[in-house]
Design an enzyme around this catalytic site. Sequence first.
Site, PDB file in Angstrom:
ATOM      1  N   LYS A 189      35.747 -11.231  -1.180  1.00 58.82           N
ATOM      2  CA  LYS A 189      37.105 -11.504  -0.787  1.00 58.82           C
ATOM      3  C   LYS A 189      37.812 -12.042  -1.976  1.00 58.82           C
ATOM      4  CE  LYS A 189      37.980 -15.405   1.799  1.00 58.82           C
ATOM      5  NZ  LYS A 189      38.334 -16.107   2.756  1.00 58.82           N
ATOM      6  N   GLN A 201      44.991 -23.946  10.764  1.00 57.66           N
ATOM      7  CA  GLN A 201      43.726 -23.654  10.978  1.00 57.66           C
ATOM      8  C   GLN A 201      43.241 -24.299  11.988  1.00 57.66           C
ATOM      9  OE1 GLN A 201      41.503 -21.319   9.464  1.00 57.66           O
ATOM     10  NE2 GLN A 201      40.118 -21.916  11.026  1.00 57.66           N
ATOM     11  N   MET A 251      35.361 -28.976   7.910  1.00 63.31           N
ATOM     12  CA  MET A 251      35.657 -27.682   7.563  1.00 63.31           C
ATOM     13  C   MET A 251      36.696 -27.682   6.466  1.00 63.31           C
ATOM     14  SD  MET A 251      33.609 -26.290   9.634  1.00 63.31           S
ATOM     15  CE  MET A 251      34.114 -24.647   9.396  1.00 63.31           C
ATOM     16  N   GLY A 252      36.848 -28.560   5.908  1.00 61.37           N
ATOM     17  CA  GLY A 252      38.244 -28.529   4.940  1.00 61.37           C
ATOM     18  C   GLY A 252      37.665 -28.726   3.599  1.00 61.37           C
ATOM     19  N   ASP A 274      36.232 -27.400   0.243  1.00 66.03           N
ATOM     20  CA  ASP A 274      35.681 -26.244  -0.203  1.00 66.03           C
ATOM     21  C   ASP A 274      36.099 -26.250  -1.766  1.00 66.03           C
ATOM     22  OD1 ASP A 274      38.365 -25.772  -0.387  1.00 66.03           O
ATOM     23  OD2 ASP A 274      38.376 -24.222   0.742  1.00 66.03           O
ATOM     24  N   LYS A 292      37.667 -32.529  -3.368  1.00 64.54           N
ATOM     25  CA  LYS A 292      37.998 -32.672  -2.118  1.00 64.54           C
ATOM     26  C   LYS A 292      37.092 -33.563  -1.309  1.00 64.54           C
ATOM     27  CE  LYS A 292      41.080 -28.811  -0.881  1.00 64.54           C
ATOM     28  NZ  LYS A 292      41.035 -27.583   0.215  1.00 64.54           N
ATOM     29  N   GLY A 344      30.875 -27.084   6.519  1.00 65.84           N
ATOM     30  CA  GLY A 344      31.351 -25.701   6.380  1.00 65.84           C
ATOM     31  C   GLY A 344      32.148 -25.575   5.122  1.00 65.84           C
TER      32      GLY A 344
END
Length: 321
Positions: free
Chosen positions: A67, A139, A219-220, A222, A226, A292
């Site tokens: 991707k 999201q 989930m944020g 990545d 962060k 995640g």
Amino acid sequence: MLIVPEREVADLLTRAASFDAVEKVFAAMAAQDAYNFPVIREAIGHENALYGFKGGFDKAGMALGLKAGGYWPHNLEKHGHINHQSTVFLFDPDTGMVKAMIGGNLLTALRTAAASSVSIQHLARRDAKVMGMVGAGHQATFQLRAALEQRQFEKVIGWNYHPEMLPNIEMVANEAGVPFEAVPLEGMVEADVVISITSTFAPSVMADHISAGTHIACMGTDTKGKQEVEAALLARATVFTDEVAQSVSIGEAQHAVADGIIAAGDVHQLGAVINGTHAGRTSEDEITLFDGTGVGLQDLAVAASVVDLAIEKGVAIEVDF
């Protein structure tokens, strides 16, 4: 080569199909039948954009590809496009020839939501009743819709840095017939399941915001630097992730590992729970945390299912390449 334009994806990909594809690829990763390539993610020095590549090879599902895309923070205000932009490319693992190009924007939102919902299905308490949302952006609506399908939730509580955005998730709760309440971060102690979906470099959720027995999906995070939750929370929790290498380097576990609060060996693959090689939750009081980070194999698995459906429905565009 087949092309599945972004405009077709909404009519092809369901939450159920996304869940199934992500669950299978997590299981394949844990069984070492699939692996991700190193992530490339760079600030390009133009429009404050982040751009990169995620790819891998799923031998079980025979999906090979990548991707390409990233985050353009001014897209919405300047051009009317969503800020996250991506495209998935699939290749024939037998020949290396390009197989398909698929619009990746909605696909990314659905696969990210599927990842957290897979974690809820396998790790949250069966009697979970209160769903907590930290974050209310684009999201978050996908996250909440997918999460509400995993348990019989009776209430949704939510917090966001910008409270005026909370109606986004209140609308989703109302659609599902579940009451919604805005709360301060401290109010997350009421939640049985929490999804944190923010893009921050300082923790919002502190260890004392999460009660015993809660499952939290982060989930944020990545990117290096962060952070959504206090590192001390990971010491209180049993930590699971999509891929350990990403979790400890660019995911939520990076800070706890760097501070010596936990070790990389304390982070477990969610796929091992799916495969039955890890027990997962072992008590009603245990805090479980899913980090995640987002792996390329998720995108490939969901994209492959989109291509199959596009062929079946006759909407895939074939071009000579």
